[in-house]
Write an enzyme that holds these catalytic residues in place. Structure first.
Site, short mmCIF file in Angstrom:
data_model
loop_
_atom_site.label_atom_id
_atom_site.label_comp_id
_atom_site.label_asym_id
_atom_site.label_seq_id
_atom_site.Cartn_x
_atom_site.Cartn_y
_atom_site.Cartn_z
N HIS A 299 0.81 -1.23 0.00
CA HIS A 299 0.00 0.00 0.00
C HIS A 299 0.84 1.28 0.00
CE1 HIS A 299 0.15 1.05 4.39
NE2 HIS A 299 0.23 -0.25 4.58
N ASP B 42 6.05 1.92 6.83
CA ASP B 42 4.74 1.29 6.57
C ASP B 42 3.98 2.14 5.58
OD1 ASP B 42 2.20 0.19 6.70
OD2 ASP B 42 1.80 0.82 8.75
N GLU C 164 -5.23 1.63 2.47
CA GLU C 164 -5.11 0.43 3.32
C GLU C 164 -5.34 0.80 4.77
OE1 GLU C 164 -3.16 -2.53 5.97
OE2 GLU C 164 -2.75 -0.41 5.76
N GLU C 165 -4.78 1.93 5.17
CA GLU C 165 -4.79 2.32 6.58
C GLU C 165 -6.18 2.66 7.11
OE1 GLU C 165 -2.38 1.82 8.48
OE2 GLU C 165 -0.50 2.00 7.40
N ASP D 209 3.81 -6.09 3.61
CA ASP D 209 3.50 -5.02 4.56
C ASP D 209 4.28 -5.28 5.84
OD1 ASP D 209 2.31 -2.77 5.71
OD2 ASP D 209 0.27 -3.39 5.23
N HIS E 152 3.77 2.62 13.22
CA HIS E 152 2.93 3.82 13.32
C HIS E 152 3.51 4.87 14.27
CE1 HIS E 152 -1.03 2.02 11.50
NE2 HIS E 152 0.03 1.86 10.74
CO CO Z 1 -0.02 0.73 8.85
ZN ZN Z 2 0.83 -1.18 6.38
#
Ligand code: CO
Ligand code: ZN
Length: 332
Positions: free
Chosen positions: A63, A167, A197-198, A220, A306
């Site tokens: 992503h 990410d 995606e998030e 991922d 994150h």
């Molecule tokens: Co993420």
């Molecule tokens: Zn991710």
């Protein structure tokens, strides 16, 4: 791969606004594929055509989007109130530098003297762009504008790197590297750089519907169990590609998992088995779209997911790439 990662990390691409990332990726991958297209949601889909007859369709997916903040309200004193785009963790977000799509800079700050952990949430935070008052702020920013934590990249010991957003720009860099190294395959190989995606694995759904792949691999990040205080998890940084068995959104196709294990052993590619008890990936969307697809995932062990300093070992990313290449080039 490191150079590609470095380039992709700098591009602004909060969920729903991935256009600039798609542009940078298209530029990188174009020389190595037969065609590059985008769809209505903004997914970037590159195809490397297979030479065989009765071709299968393999889909690789990473992503492009990252988590961020969206401006909801501007206060009289010029501070910006925000809502989240994706899974922001507010404790590590406190006092981080942020940057808007326009290039405008700010600081995401909590209200003073937050006492409880539960207070670390969107309604208790604001962005300070240095505006004198509301009027001044309105000249620079509008409701709906999005900011992300300032990108950065730091080399640590050996092959380890701390950066934002790993990410999933590292997943995107892996896909580009696979396209570079894959000679004309027997089957069609679709490289999907997905959007949103998030916020719920949305882009991968429409991409999988359009392609209707026979099987898919998702690239991922995943958590690790190797830092102080971590939940028990059999994943360590530097121990290789993490072959996903299950996360909270998907049970990976059993045959795919077994095949990846066998290939990794045969090629002596460092690997480990991943069960993530929280979080999901595009794997679930691809598996259950249309008539469904055999879906698996190769995850990159990542510390501090994150946060502003996501830490990975580039050798793990290379192991993911090598295992995917073996998967694509060797018959079942
Ligand atoms: Co993420
Ligand atoms: Zn991710």
């Amino acid at each position: 791969m490191y150079q590609t990662l470095k380039k992709l990390i700098k591009v602004h691409g909060v969920s729903g606004r991935e256009g600039a990332v798609a542009g940078a990726i298209a530029e990188e991958i174009l020389p190595y594929v037969d065609e590059v297209t985008t769809d209505a949601l903004g997914n970037l889909i590159a195809l490397k055509k297979g030479s065989g007859e009765d071709k299968k369709k393999h889909m690789l997916c990473a992503h492009m989007d990252e988590i961020g903040f969206i401006v909801t309200y501007i206060e009289d004193n010029g501070f910006l109130r925000v809502s989240t785009v994706g899974g922001i963790r507010f404790i590590p977000a406190a006092y981080m530098p942020v940057v808007f799509e326009s290039g405008l800079r700010g600081v995401i700050a909590p209200e003073e003297d937050l006492e409880k952990k539960e207070d670390y949430r969107a309604t208790k935070f604001y962005i300070d762009i240095g505006a004198k008052d509301k009027k001044d702020a309105e000249k620079r920013v509008r409701i709906g504008d999005c900011a992300v934590i300032e990108p950065s990249l730091v080399r640590l010991a050996g092959s380890r790197v701390a950066a934002r957003p790993i990410d999933d720009r590292l997943g995107c860099a892996i896909l580009i590297d696979i396209a570079k190294r894959l000679d004309t395959p027997k089957d069609d190989v679709y490289f999907v750089f997905s959007v949103q995606e998030e916020v719920g694995c949305r882009g991968a759904k429409t991409a999988a519907f359009a392609i209707a792949p026979d099987d898919a691999l998702v690239f991922d990040v995943t958590g690790t169990g190797d830092v102080p205080g971590a939940k028990p998890m059999a994943i360590r940084l530097g121990d290789g590609a993490a072959i996903k068995v299950k996360d909270s959104s998907v049970i990976c196709d059993v045959e795919t998992v077994e095949r990846l294990k066998t290939l990794a052993k045969a090629h002596k590619i460092p690997h480990q088995l991943e069960i993530l008890t929280y979080g999901g990936t595009d794997t679930s969307s691809i598996q259950t779209t249309g008539l469904g697809a055999k879906a698996g995932a190769l995850s990159i062990p990542t510390r501090n997911i994150h946060t502003a300093m996501e830490i990975v070992d580039m050798h793990d990313a290379e192991a993911c790439r090598d295992l995917a290449l073996a998967y694509l080039t060797e018959g079942e």
